[in-house]
Motif scaffolding. Structure first.
Motif, PDB file in Angstrom:
ATOM      1  N   UNK A  59      -7.170 -20.257  -8.781  1.00  0.00           N
ATOM      2  CA  UNK A  59      -8.544 -20.562  -9.189  1.00  0.00           C
ATOM      3  C   UNK A  59      -9.253 -21.332  -8.081  1.00  0.00           C
ATOM      4  N   UNK A  60      -8.561 -22.298  -7.476  1.00  0.00           N
ATOM      5  CA  UNK A  60      -9.171 -23.065  -6.388  1.00  0.00           C
ATOM      6  C   UNK A  60      -9.432 -22.189  -5.171  1.00  0.00           C
ATOM      7  N   UNK A  61      -8.589 -21.185  -4.942  1.00  0.00           N
ATOM      8  CA  UNK A  61      -8.845 -20.234  -3.853  1.00  0.00           C
ATOM      9  C   UNK A  61     -10.117 -19.435  -4.129  1.00  0.00           C
ATOM     10  N   UNK A  62     -10.321 -19.047  -5.383  1.00  0.00           N
ATOM     11  CA  UNK A  62     -11.548 -18.332  -5.734  1.00  0.00           C
ATOM     12  C   UNK A  62     -12.774 -19.223  -5.528  1.00  0.00           C
ATOM     13  N   UNK A  63     -12.639 -20.489  -5.878  1.00  0.00           N
ATOM     14  CA  UNK A  63     -13.744 -21.419  -5.679  1.00  0.00           C
ATOM     15  C   UNK A  63     -14.056 -21.560  -4.187  1.00  0.00           C
ATOM     16  N   UNK A  64     -12.997 -21.668  -3.386  1.00  0.00           N
ATOM     17  CA  UNK A  64     -13.193 -21.769  -1.937  1.00  0.00           C
ATOM     18  C   UNK A  64     -13.843 -20.508  -1.390  1.00  0.00           C
ATOM     19  N   UNK A  65     -13.470 -19.361  -1.928  1.00  0.00           N
ATOM     20  CA  UNK A  65     -13.995 -18.085  -1.433  1.00  0.00           C
ATOM     21  C   UNK A  65     -15.515 -18.005  -1.581  1.00  0.00           C
ATOM     22  N   UNK A  66     -16.027 -18.354  -2.764  1.00  0.00           N
ATOM     23  CA  UNK A  66     -17.466 -18.222  -2.986  1.00  0.00           C
ATOM     24  C   UNK A  66     -18.253 -19.314  -2.273  1.00  0.00           C
ATOM     25  N   UNK A  67     -17.582 -20.379  -1.845  1.00  0.00           N
ATOM     26  CA  UNK A  67     -18.261 -21.469  -1.146  1.00  0.00           C
ATOM     27  C   UNK A  67     -18.087 -21.401   0.367  1.00  0.00           C
ATOM     28  N   UNK A  68     -17.263 -20.481   0.862  1.00  0.00           N
ATOM     29  CA  UNK A  68     -16.931 -20.410   2.282  1.00  0.00           C
ATOM     30  C   UNK A  68     -18.040 -19.684   3.042  1.00  0.00           C
ATOM     31  N   UNK A  69     -18.753 -20.360   3.953  1.00  0.00           N
ATOM     32  CA  UNK A  69     -19.833 -19.698   4.693  1.00  0.00           C
ATOM     33  C   UNK A  69     -19.335 -18.612   5.634  1.00  0.00           C
ATOM     34  N   UNK A  70     -18.044 -18.614   5.963  1.00  0.00           N
ATOM     35  CA  UNK A  70     -17.490 -17.587   6.841  1.00  0.00           C
ATOM     36  C   UNK A  70     -17.197 -16.282   6.116  1.00  0.00           C
ATOM     37  N   UNK A  71     -17.179 -16.306   4.786  1.00  0.00           N
ATOM     38  CA  UNK A  71     -16.766 -15.126   4.037  1.00  0.00           C
ATOM     39  C   UNK A  71     -17.978 -14.419   3.448  1.00  0.00           C
ATOM     40  N   UNK A  72     -18.107 -13.152   3.737  1.00  0.00           N
ATOM     41  CA  UNK A  72     -19.209 -12.336   3.243  1.00  0.00           C
ATOM     42  C   UNK A  72     -18.761 -11.650   1.952  1.00  0.00           C
ATOM     43  N   UNK A  73     -18.803 -12.388   0.873  1.00  0.00           N
ATOM     44  CA  UNK A  73     -18.280 -11.899  -0.410  1.00  0.00           C
ATOM     45  C   UNK A  73     -19.179 -10.799  -0.969  1.00  0.00           C
ATOM     46  N   UNK A  74     -18.561  -9.713  -1.420  1.00  0.00           N
ATOM     47  CA  UNK A  74     -19.315  -8.652  -2.086  1.00  0.00           C
ATOM     48  C   UNK A  74     -20.013  -9.233  -3.311  1.00  0.00           C
ATOM     49  N   UNK A  93      -8.980  -7.569  -5.303  1.00  0.00           N
ATOM     50  CA  UNK A  93      -9.142  -7.032  -3.956  1.00  0.00           C
ATOM     51  C   UNK A  93      -9.844  -8.047  -3.051  1.00  0.00           C
ATOM     52  N   UNK A  94     -10.943  -8.611  -3.547  1.00  0.00           N
ATOM     53  CA  UNK A  94     -11.685  -9.595  -2.753  1.00  0.00           C
ATOM     54  C   UNK A  94     -10.854 -10.856  -2.532  1.00  0.00           C
ATOM     55  N   UNK A  95     -10.164 -11.304  -3.564  1.00  0.00           N
ATOM     56  CA  UNK A  95      -9.370 -12.527  -3.463  1.00  0.00           C
ATOM     57  C   UNK A  95      -8.227 -12.383  -2.468  1.00  0.00           C
ATOM     58  N   UNK A  96      -7.545 -11.240  -2.486  1.00  0.00           N
ATOM     59  CA  UNK A  96      -6.418 -11.044  -1.575  1.00  0.00           C
ATOM     60  C   UNK A  96      -6.896 -10.896  -0.137  1.00  0.00           C
ATOM     61  N   UNK A  97      -8.026 -10.241   0.071  1.00  0.00           N
ATOM     62  CA  UNK A  97      -8.570 -10.135   1.426  1.00  0.00           C
ATOM     63  C   UNK A  97      -8.994 -11.507   1.946  1.00  0.00           C
TER      64      UNK A  97
END
Length: 208
Positions: free
Chosen positions: A84-99, A145-149
């Motif tokens: 869950x914390x990884x998902x939170x980091x993903x949507x807050x990470x400016x380096x990641x272009x989340x779909x 898929x997005x989380x693992x990438x």
């Protein structure tokens, strides 16, 4: 870049056993039908193909969790809470272009998880986070898929420290991963049996 998993960890939560499962556990948690309906609606909004969640499902899972040694039960929860914390980091990470669709699903999930009084009140020892990890488990295929990438990208970034801005770091990650896949394919090709002449094939399969 990485194979998609239908579970957030390599130790899935137990499946429903088909029994009624209604017990004092579900009653003591003070969950009414409207709460189950709201939880199920949110789950299906994130992942329409998810299995239904009802009192029997939660009771069985609660009984299973309480049957474990406390340290093992905590590991079950912590493994999923870390995702869950990884998902939170993903949507807050400016380096990641989340779909956009994937990020929207993750944000819906996080909004629920951030509520202290959700399906099971968070203050209940051990069981308070059971609904959080159940939601993650059942909705995982929608974000896997997005989380693992992202997990692979973050490992690459933390290990190799590529230069540039977010777009350049993502481009370096993609380029290196594609190069690794190409090398793997080239290494596998001579061993696929299609490039051996008849004499070599005969020697290869000859029985002494």
């Amino acid at each position: 870049m990485r194979p998609q998993s239908i579970y957030p960890t390599d130790r899935p939560l137990p499946r429903p056993n088909g029994a009624d499962g209604r017990s004092h556990l579900s009653d003591s948690l003070n969950i009414d039908a409207a709460q189950f309906a709201a939880f199920d609606a949110l789950l299906r909004d994130i992942y329409p193909e998810a299995e239904q969640v009802d009192a029997a499902r939660v009771s069985q899972l609660a009984a299973w969790l309480l049957s474990l040694p406390e340290a093992e039960a905590r590991d079950v929860l912590d493994e999923r809470l870390s995702r869950i914390e990884e998902l939170r980091a993903m949507v807050e990470d400016p380096d990641w272009d989340c779909a956009e669709a994937d990020c929207a699903s993750v944000r819906k999930l996080l909004r629920y998880l951030d509520q202290p009084d959700d399906l099971i009140t968070d203050t209940i020892p051990l069981l308070g986070q059971l609904d959080d990890v159940l939601l993650l488990e059942l909705a995982w295929p929608a974000v896997a898929a997005e989380a693992e990438e992202y997990r692979d990208f973050r490992l690459y970034r933390d290990t190799l420290h590529p230069d540039g801005d977010g777009a350049q770091r993502r481009a370096a990650w993609i380029g290196d991963r594609m190069a690794a896949i190409s090398i793997l394919h080239r290494r596998m090709r001579p061993n696929d049996g299609l490039h051996l002449d008849d004499r070599q094939r005969g020697q290869r399969f000859r029985v002494a």
